[in-house]
Design an enzyme around this catalytic site. Structure first.
Site, short mmCIF file in Angstrom:
data_model
loop_
_atom_site.label_atom_id
_atom_site.label_comp_id
_atom_site.label_asym_id
_atom_site.label_seq_id
_atom_site.Cartn_x
_atom_site.Cartn_y
_atom_site.Cartn_z
N ILE A 43 47.59 46.20 30.78
CA ILE A 43 48.81 45.62 31.37
C ILE A 43 48.70 44.13 31.61
O ILE A 43 49.70 43.48 31.92
CB ILE A 43 49.22 46.32 32.68
CG1 ILE A 43 48.06 46.33 33.68
CG2 ILE A 43 49.73 47.73 32.40
CD1 ILE A 43 48.47 46.83 35.06
N GLY A 44 47.54 43.57 31.47
CA GLY A 44 47.43 42.13 31.71
C GLY A 44 46.11 41.59 31.23
O GLY A 44 45.08 42.27 31.25
N ARG A 45 46.17 40.35 30.78
CA ARG A 45 44.95 39.70 30.36
C ARG A 45 45.02 38.29 30.90
O ARG A 45 45.93 37.53 30.57
CB ARG A 45 44.90 39.66 28.84
CG ARG A 45 43.52 39.65 28.25
CD ARG A 45 43.62 39.49 26.74
NE ARG A 45 43.73 40.75 26.02
CZ ARG A 45 42.70 41.57 25.76
NH1 ARG A 45 41.51 41.27 26.20
NH2 ARG A 45 42.89 42.67 25.08
N ASP A 168 44.12 28.98 42.69
CA ASP A 168 44.74 29.29 41.40
C ASP A 168 46.13 29.88 41.65
O ASP A 168 46.48 30.92 41.10
CB ASP A 168 43.85 30.24 40.59
CG ASP A 168 44.20 30.25 39.09
OD1 ASP A 168 44.98 29.36 38.65
OD2 ASP A 168 43.70 31.13 38.38
N ASN A 173 49.76 34.88 39.20
CA ASN A 173 48.82 35.43 40.17
C ASN A 173 49.52 35.95 41.42
O ASN A 173 48.91 36.10 42.48
CB ASN A 173 47.76 34.38 40.53
CG ASN A 173 46.81 34.16 39.36
OD1 ASN A 173 46.66 35.05 38.51
ND2 ASN A 173 46.18 33.00 39.30
N ASP A 186 44.61 37.77 42.54
CA ASP A 186 43.68 36.99 41.73
C ASP A 186 42.90 35.95 42.54
O ASP A 186 43.18 34.75 42.48
CB ASP A 186 44.40 36.33 40.55
CG ASP A 186 43.40 35.77 39.54
OD1 ASP A 186 42.18 35.83 39.81
OD2 ASP A 186 43.83 35.26 38.50
P1 ADP Z 1 42.72 36.75 35.78
O1 ADP Z 1 41.77 36.40 36.87
O2 ADP Z 1 42.03 36.99 34.50
O3 ADP Z 1 43.86 35.77 35.67
P2 ADP Z 1 44.56 38.54 37.15
O4 ADP Z 1 44.00 39.24 38.35
O5 ADP Z 1 45.44 37.37 37.41
O6 ADP Z 1 43.36 38.17 36.17
O7 ADP Z 1 45.34 39.62 36.26
C1 ADP Z 1 45.88 39.26 35.01
C2 ADP Z 1 47.29 39.81 34.88
O8 ADP Z 1 47.26 41.24 34.96
C3 ADP Z 1 48.23 39.37 36.00
O9 ADP Z 1 48.84 38.13 35.71
C4 ADP Z 1 49.23 40.51 36.02
O10 ADP Z 1 50.21 40.32 35.02
C5 ADP Z 1 48.39 41.72 35.66
N1 ADP Z 1 47.94 42.43 36.87
C6 ADP Z 1 46.84 42.13 37.59
N2 ADP Z 1 46.69 42.97 38.64
C7 ADP Z 1 47.73 43.84 38.58
C8 ADP Z 1 48.15 44.96 39.40
N3 ADP Z 1 47.44 45.33 40.47
N4 ADP Z 1 49.28 45.62 39.05
C9 ADP Z 1 49.98 45.23 37.96
N5 ADP Z 1 49.65 44.19 37.16
C10 ADP Z 1 48.53 43.50 37.45
MG MG Z 2 45.29 35.42 37.01
MG MG Z 3 41.78 34.56 37.91
#
Ligand code: ADP
Ligand code: MG
Ligand code: MG
Ligand code: ADP
Length: 364
Positions: A43-45, A168, A173, A186
């Protein structure tokens, strides 16, 4: 569905589903049986982690995986989530557990298990939905409230929560609950600002402290290498508030009530018009530091209503070139509560026919 053989058994007993539901905060030591954790879909990267929607004992969860190169990011995020009082706040993402394992090919892998937010990040939500005034105020107010809490040092009975800088803050985030309330997430780059050995920094730390975050959202003093490290606590909070101002701009540009009688503009990230999808550090320096350029307000916002004046002023007071002149997150939170109270539907106001009174021009 993939199956993961995760197991985290630091305590004696396994937690049942209901116990997991009520699992308290600051609870890195709790035992959560992750044996039944299944990863369902990506769902996310982000820059550091890969996030899956997963299923644990018939409940959806989000699973953020870090490879061994991002161990520091994992360690930081976990330690922030485990700070006292943090999980008791309604605008901080809900942490469930953390774990590590060795993958089949002998690599270390790290995992943060958290509540699943069905709408994903704020940026994604706003790119497919517009929002009305009260919803937009509520969403941005929630983010701000989360940040104000993060920035605050708290002593409660025998518990101590240091002040923390997020470092960040971006619309990717922030996560959106089903009821559209928002949480800050995040914490992989976050830093505690009080109550630890980090409260004094040497020159060696300068780079490490200043040059992090997402280029697009970097404050002028970060881009210009002029972060005031003598008062690191204040400086890093000011950097967060700058990015918050950009997040407000991105959000309110999708507020239908602020574009009466016209189409709401498509969602854009801050500086996307000017620098596109992958702004380089040097381009950002020129635009934000040298030219002191900030996102432009739409034509429709020229109208001199109380709501629009207060809103624009709040954004400008967050992204001020002079870091010390910026609002604190606490102050921004107050501004947004006030905004929320302005009963604005510009759409309705502009369509409404007010009984014309002798001697009174349009004066709302
Ligand atoms: P990174 O540190 O790599 O940026 P994030 O924690 O920001 O990782 O997560 C990347 C993406 O994943 C987020 O921007 C969001 O779209 C999705 N995401 C992260 N955590 C959740 C969650 N608990 N529920 C739904 N989507 C999430
Ligand atoms: Mg992030
Ligand atoms: Mg991050
Ligand atoms: P966006 O999704 O808003 O474009 P990204 O995080 O993808 O933001 O960053 C855009 C570009 O800038 C990418 O090429 C990324 O690798 C680079 N970048 C982002 N943050 C940093 C950073 N802190 N230091 C160096 N390069 C960065």
């Amino acid at each position: 569905a993939m199956f993961l053989g995760y197991r985290m058994m630091k305590g004696k007993q396994k937690l049942s589903l209901s116990a997991l539901d009520v699992m308290e905060a600051a609870n890195c030591e709790s035992a959560v049986d992750l044996e039944n954790l299944k990863l369902l879909e990506l769902i996310g990267r982000g820059r550091y982690g890969t996030v899956y929607r997963g299923c644990l004992n018939e409940r959806y969860v989000a699973v953020k995986l870090f490879n061994s190169a991002n161990r520091q990011n994992y360690t930081t995020e976990r330690s922030i989530y485990c700070l006292p009082l943090l999980q008791q706040h309604d605008n901080i993402a809900h942490f469930l557990a953390a774990d590590e394992r060795t993958t089949g090919d002998g690599q270390l892998e790290f995992m943060i298990l958290m509540e699943y937010y069905p709408h994903g990040c704020l940026s994604r939500y706003l790119s497919v939905h517009t929002v009305d005034w009260s919803t937009c105020c509520r969403m941005t107010h929630g983010v701000t409230r989360g940040l104000a809490f993060l920035h605050t040092e708290l002593f409660r009975a025998d518990q101590y929560k240091p002040a923390v800088a997020h470092r960040d803050v971006t619309s990717k985030n922030v996560l959106v609950r089903a009821d559209l309330s928002c949480v800050l997430a995040d914490f992989g780059l976050s830093m505690t600002l009080t109550g630890n050995r980090h409260s004094r920094y040497g020159d060696d730390d300068t780079m490490a402290i200043s040059e992090v975050g997402t280029v697009r959202y970097m404050a002028p003093e970060v881009l210009g290498g002029a972060l005031n490290l003598r008062d690191c606590e204040a400086a890093l909070k000011q950097v967060d508030v700058y990015a918050l101002g950009l997040l407000y701009w991105e959000s309110f540009r999708r507020c239908c009530d602020l574009f009466p009688g016209e189409a709401v503009p498509e969602y854009q990230l801050a500086f996307q018009t000017e620098l596109g999808n992958h702004p380089r550090f040097e381009e950002m320096q020129i635009l934000v530091v040298r030219e002191k350029y900030r996102p432009r307000f739409p034509e429709a916002w020229k109208e001199n209503s109380l709501a629009l004046r207060s809103l624009k002023e709040t954004m400008e007071d967050c992204w001020d070139q002079d870091a010390e002149a910026r609002l604190t997150a606490q102050c921004a939170e107050e501004r947004l509560s006030e905004l929320t109270l302005i009963p604005v539907s510009l759409r309705n106001l502009s369509n409404a026919r007010w009984p014309t009174q002798v001697g009174s021009a349009s004066s709302y």
